[in-house]
Structure formats: structure tokens, C-alpha cells
Scaffold this motif. Structure first.
Motif, PDB file in Angstrom:
ATOM      1  N   SER A 424       0.832  -1.200   0.000  1.00 43.98           N
ATOM      2  CA  SER A 424       0.000   0.000   0.000  1.00 43.98           C
ATOM      3  C   SER A 424       0.873   1.259   0.000  1.00 43.98           C
ATOM      4  CB  SER A 424      -0.913  -0.002   1.230  1.00 43.98           C
ATOM      5  OG  SER A 424      -1.619   1.210   1.341  1.00 43.98           O
ATOM      6  N   TYR A 425       0.660   2.112  -0.992  1.00 46.22           N
ATOM      7  CA  TYR A 425       1.386   3.381  -1.096  1.00 46.22           C
ATOM      8  C   TYR A 425       0.526   4.486  -0.478  1.00 46.22           C
ATOM      9  CZ  TYR A 425       4.422   6.970  -3.117  1.00 46.22           C
ATOM     10  OH  TYR A 425       5.296   8.010  -3.287  1.00 46.22           O
ATOM     11  N   HIS A 426       1.111   5.257   0.450  1.00 46.36           N
ATOM     12  CA  HIS A 426       0.369   6.313   1.139  1.00 46.36           C
ATOM     13  C   HIS A 426       0.712   7.676   0.547  1.00 46.36           C
ATOM     14  CE1 HIS A 426      -0.010   3.738   5.063  1.00 46.36           C
ATOM     15  NE2 HIS A 426      -0.447   3.122   3.984  1.00 46.36           N
ATOM     16  N   GLU A 427      -0.313   8.450   0.289  1.00 42.81           N
ATOM     17  CA  GLU A 427      -0.148   9.837  -0.133  1.00 42.81           C
ATOM     18  C   GLU A 427      -0.745  10.743   0.941  1.00 42.81           C
ATOM     19  OE1 GLU A 427      -1.972  10.141  -3.941  1.00 42.81           O
ATOM     20  OE2 GLU A 427      -0.193   9.381  -4.986  1.00 42.81           O
ATOM     21  N   PHE A 428       0.057  11.671   1.431  1.00 42.54           N
ATOM     22  CA  PHE A 428      -0.367  12.548   2.522  1.00 42.54           C
ATOM     23  C   PHE A 428      -0.314  13.985   2.049  1.00 42.54           C
ATOM     24  CE2 PHE A 428       0.705  14.498   6.849  1.00 42.54           C
ATOM     25  CZ  PHE A 428      -0.624  14.516   7.241  1.00 42.54           C
TER      26      PHE A 428
END
Length: 501
Positions: A424-428
């Protein structure tokens, strides 16, 4: 309750009305979580499964004409369509709030159509000189609708219906001149982007908002080398302008660029850095209010200003027979970025935007590729680490994300087999974390010169699937998780072919 020191004026005529005024003042100025009753806990659970459906269609048609070595003309027509009749955020849930139970239904639909015409012309002059021209005309049509209902058993449902239609017309022109100079290459050019946008908001009231934007940039750069050091030095300026109603704003941004590369035998070092900027969007600037649910309202901010953006990246790569590796580090910084802001007004949470203090991104990643059996087998490994620091006017948040992507590819004659997986790639950004899906796939394909076919299976080795969104606002935090505990393997067929004449 620590009420701020100020004079309280009340028009109440009796003691009971004065008590009401005082209680309202206490409620407004007391921290929301100081006392039970000022914090509302909503817990939603799945009432029934929900569909997710989307269609992405991309088409292009190209015409290319070459006049020997003198000139080249390319005309390209492209169209991108994205239709989402059942959104990822749709839900059928039961909402538990103290001793009450509500039935929640949330539906979103959206569609965008983006046709464009791109005309490119290249003229080759004597002594290694070149002229490049490019003109692109684009239309973007968008249609968004949302229906939200919250019903208590035996009561009339609370329903929110909102709809937004958008039209955007853009014309982008670019001209570049290039020539050899002092053993290197000198390049200079100009780019201009002109756009007109209209949004129509439908809900409790019909509102139309229009905006005009212009973005102009000039640049000059010189590329050369000193022994094993290659370098590019660039200097430029950028003007952003937008007007909405009576409000107008322009900003000038200095745009230097630097690119360096150095060879140490089988090791290659690269560094690049640049300074640029961007302007707010129409939806961010519009002060139209659109209810989201019983507690939240979405609202833009007409006072937003353009943003200055800096990024740089350092990498080192190594190549040898059967192996290649690269490690890189990237840092970027947005100065006074346009990020979300949550306010509390008259019993509702206002989700809006403001120019916050700063946003920092740090990214470290490694790319390793092995070919243990010549060209027949290729193994790719890509671990990474993301670090985000979001500094708002009233908040500071940090978030870290470790991740990995890997693949094994086998090729023999015209056949290709592949195993691919990523976490899972997180974008914040601002106060919101988007947590992407974790997927693996198995593929088998057959390639010819003018056509190819490939069959894929997604997630064949697990029945668990999830992705989510988390908002970390202090006033109104929330978490959403879309998941399946019985996810069936999904099959996909890729077919491609070339028509060349």
C-alpha cells in the motif's frame, strides 16, 4: 469552562434567556473535548456490500510528416474519458451515535471528458540550430453528483443532493530555440498557458463561478561538460495570473534549474534541482458552500494565493553484466501551500482551504534489477520510504510510509510471464492520508511485432482486499476503510495492436 475575557452583550429580558445565552457562549468557546456531550462519536458499520465501477477510455490518432532532414510536422488528436457511476466512497452503513441508530446511504457519480489537439512543428536550420513549436488546445468537461441520506427509524430522512458541472478551455503554446555554443548547447524558449473555467453548482441554490488564468514562463539554459562532469544551468521566470469576479491576483516566481551528472566508471551520480510554482484551482477559490453530511460543509476560499515549489533529487546508479542498481533521495518543499483547514461554525465543521505554512516530502528508494539467466529472467526489487511533514497554521502532522514493489519476468521467444506485487502506497497532503491498495498479479502473454495479447489475474493468492482514507484533523477526525474479506481473483485481458500506414 475557561471563557475568553471579553464583554458579553445580551438582548435577553429575563433570567432564563440569559442562561441560554451564557450556555451558547460556553459551548462556542470551550474546547470540544473538555466535557462529555461536546464530542460526537460516529461509528459506522457495513449494512450491505456496495458496488465499485469505473470506465477509463483513452484514444489517440496521430499524423506525422517528415520533410527529409529539414522539418517535421506531427498532429495528434487525443481523448480521455473517465466515467465512475459507482464511486470508491459509496456506502450503505448503519451509523451508531449514543443510543440512536441511523441508516446512511452515500452515492457519488462523476464523469470527465478531455479531448485535445496537439500540433508540433520542428525546423532544422544550418549549423546545428533548431526551432520547435507546439500548440495544444484542450477542453475539459466534468460532471459530478452526490446524494447523501441519513435516516433514523420512523423519521423523515435527512437528504443532501449536490451537483457540479464544469467546463474548462485551455490553449497552450510553446516555442524553443536551440543552438551549439562554446562546445555545449544553448537553449531558450517561452511557454504560455491561457485557460477559462466555469463551474455551475446545484443544490439548495444555483450558483455559477467563473475564473480566467494565465501562466507565462521564459527560460534559458546552457548544457555542457567538463571532463566526466555533465552540467545544465538554467534560469527562468514565471508569471501566474488569475481573476475570479472582481478579485485578481498575479505572482512572479524566479525559476532556476540545475542538473549535474558525473561518471565514475560503472557508477553514475546525478543531481537535479528546480524552483517553480502553481496557482489555486477554481474549486479551491470558490466560496460556494456544499453540505457533505449532517455535520460537515465544503467551502472554498477566494483569498488563496499562488504557491512556490522547490524540489531536488540525488541518485547513484551502478551497472554491470546481469545487474543494475540505483539508490536515490528526493526532497521537495511547498512554501505556503494550499491545504485543507477545518473550522467550527454554528454547530457545523467547515472543510475549507488556506495557504498553510509549509509542506515537506522526503523519499528514499532503491531499485535493484538482476538477470541471473541472461535475458530470459529479470528480477526487479524496489523498496522505498516516504516521510511527510505537514505544517498548517493551526496544526502540524507527520506521517511515514514504508513500502515495496517487486516483479519477476520470464521471457522465451515471443512468450512472456510475470509475477508482480506492491504494498500500500500512502499519499499525505494537508490533514488527509490516502492509503492505496496492496495488489499482486500473475500474467502470461504472447508478443508479435504488430500485436500482443496478455492475460492477468489480480490477487490470486489472497481473499483480503482493502484501501482507505484517514483525516487527522483535531476538530473532526475520521477514518474510512473499503474492504473485502472474500475478494475473488479478478481476471483481465490486454489486447494491443498497431496500425501503421
Amino acid at each position: 469552562y475557561p471563557v475568553p475575557s471579553r464583554v458579553i452583550q445580551s438582548e435577553a429580558k429575563n433570567l432564563d434567556d440569559i442562561k441560554v445565552d451564557v450556555l451558547e457562549i460556553l459551548r462556542r468557546f470551550a474546547p470540544l473535548d473538555d466535557k462529555e456531550g461536546y464530542v460526537v462519536h460516529n461509528r459506522e458499520v457495513v449494512a450491505s456490500p456496495n458496488r465499485i465501477k469505473y470506465d477509463y477510455i483513452t484514444t489517440s490518432l496521430n499524423y506525422n510528416y517528415t520533410n527529409g532532414e529539414k522539418s517535421m510536422l506531427n498532429i495528434a488528436f487525443r481523448n480521455n474519458t473517465k466515467d465512475i457511476p459507482h464511486s470508491f466512497t459509496d456506502r450503505n452503513t448503519l451509523l451508531y451515535q449514543e443510543d440512536k441508530v441511523y441508516e446512511v446511504k452515500d452515492r457519488e457519480q462523476s464523469k470527465t471528458v478531455i479531448p485535445s489537439l496537439d500540433i508540433y512543428y520542428q525546423l532544422n536550420l544550418k549549423n546545428g540550430q533548431h526551432l520547435y513549436f507546439d500548440v495544444v488546445g484542450t477542453y475539459l468537461g466534468s460532471d459530478y453528483g452526490r446524494t447523501y441520506s441519513m435516516t433514523e427509524q420512523g423519521e423523515t430522512p435527512m437528504e443532501i443532493v449536490s451537483k457540479t458541472e464544469g467546463d474548462k478551455y485551455s490553449l497552450i503554446g510553446e516555442a524553443i530555440y536551440e543552438r551549439p555554443l562554446w562546445g555545449g548547447k544553448f537553449t531558450t524558449g517561452m511557454k504560455h498557458n491561457q485557460a477559462t473555467m466555469d463551474n455551475i453548482y446545484q443544490g439548495d441554490a444555483l450558483t455559477k463561478v467563473s475564473m480566467k488564468t494565465a501562466e507565462t514562463s521564459l527560460f534559458a539554459e546552457y548544457q555542457s561538460k567538463v571532463k566526466k562532469l555533465n552540467y545544465t544551468l538554467g534560469i527562468g521566470a514565471m508569471r501566474t495570473f488569475y481573476s475570479q469576479g472582481d478579485a485578481k491576483q498575479e505572482k512572479y516566481i524566479f525559476r532556476p534549474t540545475l542538473n549535474l551528472s558525473y561518471s565514475l566508471g560503472k557508477v553514475f551520480l546525478r543531481y537535479n534541482a528546480s524552483l517553480s510554482g502553481y496557482a489555486p484551482s477554481l474549486s479551491e477559490l470558490s466560496d460556494v458552500e456544499q453540505p457533505m453530511d449532517a455535520y460537515q460543509v465544503r467551502r472554498g476560499n477566494p483569498d488563496l494565493k499562488s504557491v512556490t515549489y522547490f524540489t531536488n533529487r540525488l541518485s547513484a546508479s551502478y551497472r554491470a553484466k546481469g545487474v543494475s542498481a540505483e539508490v536515490s533521495a528526493r526532497y521537495s518543499y511547498d512554501d505556503k501551500p494550499i491545504m485543507e483547514e477545518t473550522l467550527y461554525e454554528n454547530g457545523r465543521f467547515i472543510r475549507t482551504y488556506d495557504n498553510q505554512k509549509a509542506f515537506h516530502r522526503l523519499n528514499f528508494q532503491a531499485n535493484l534489477q538482476l538477470q541471473p539467466f541472461k535475458q530470459y529472467v529479470s528480477i526487479k526489487l524496489n523498496p522505498y520510504f516516504n516521510r511527510y511533514i505537514s505544517r498548517g497554521n493551526t496544526y502540524t502532522h507527520t506521517h511515514s510510509n514504508w513500502g515495496f514493489r517487486g516483479s519477476i519476468i520470464g521471457m522465451y521467444k515471443n512468450w512472456i510471464a510475470m509475477l508482480d506485487m506492491f504494498t500500500s502506497y500512502h499519499e499525505f497532503w494537508g490533514e488527509t492520508i490516502n492509503k492505496g491498495e496492496a495488489v499482486h498479479s500473475v500474467a502470461l502473454g504472447y508478443n508479435k511485432e504488430k500485436w500482443a495479447i496478455q492475460a492477468l489475474v489480480f490477487n490470486p493468492f489472497t481473499n483480503d482486499y482493502h484501501q482507505g482514507v484517514e483525516n487527522v484533523s483535531k476538530l473532526a477526525p475520521n477514518k474510512q476503510l473499503a474492504f473485502s474479506r472474500d475478494f475473488c481473483p479478478m481476471f483481465m485481458l490486454n489486447v494491443s495492436f498497431n496500425l501503421n500506414f
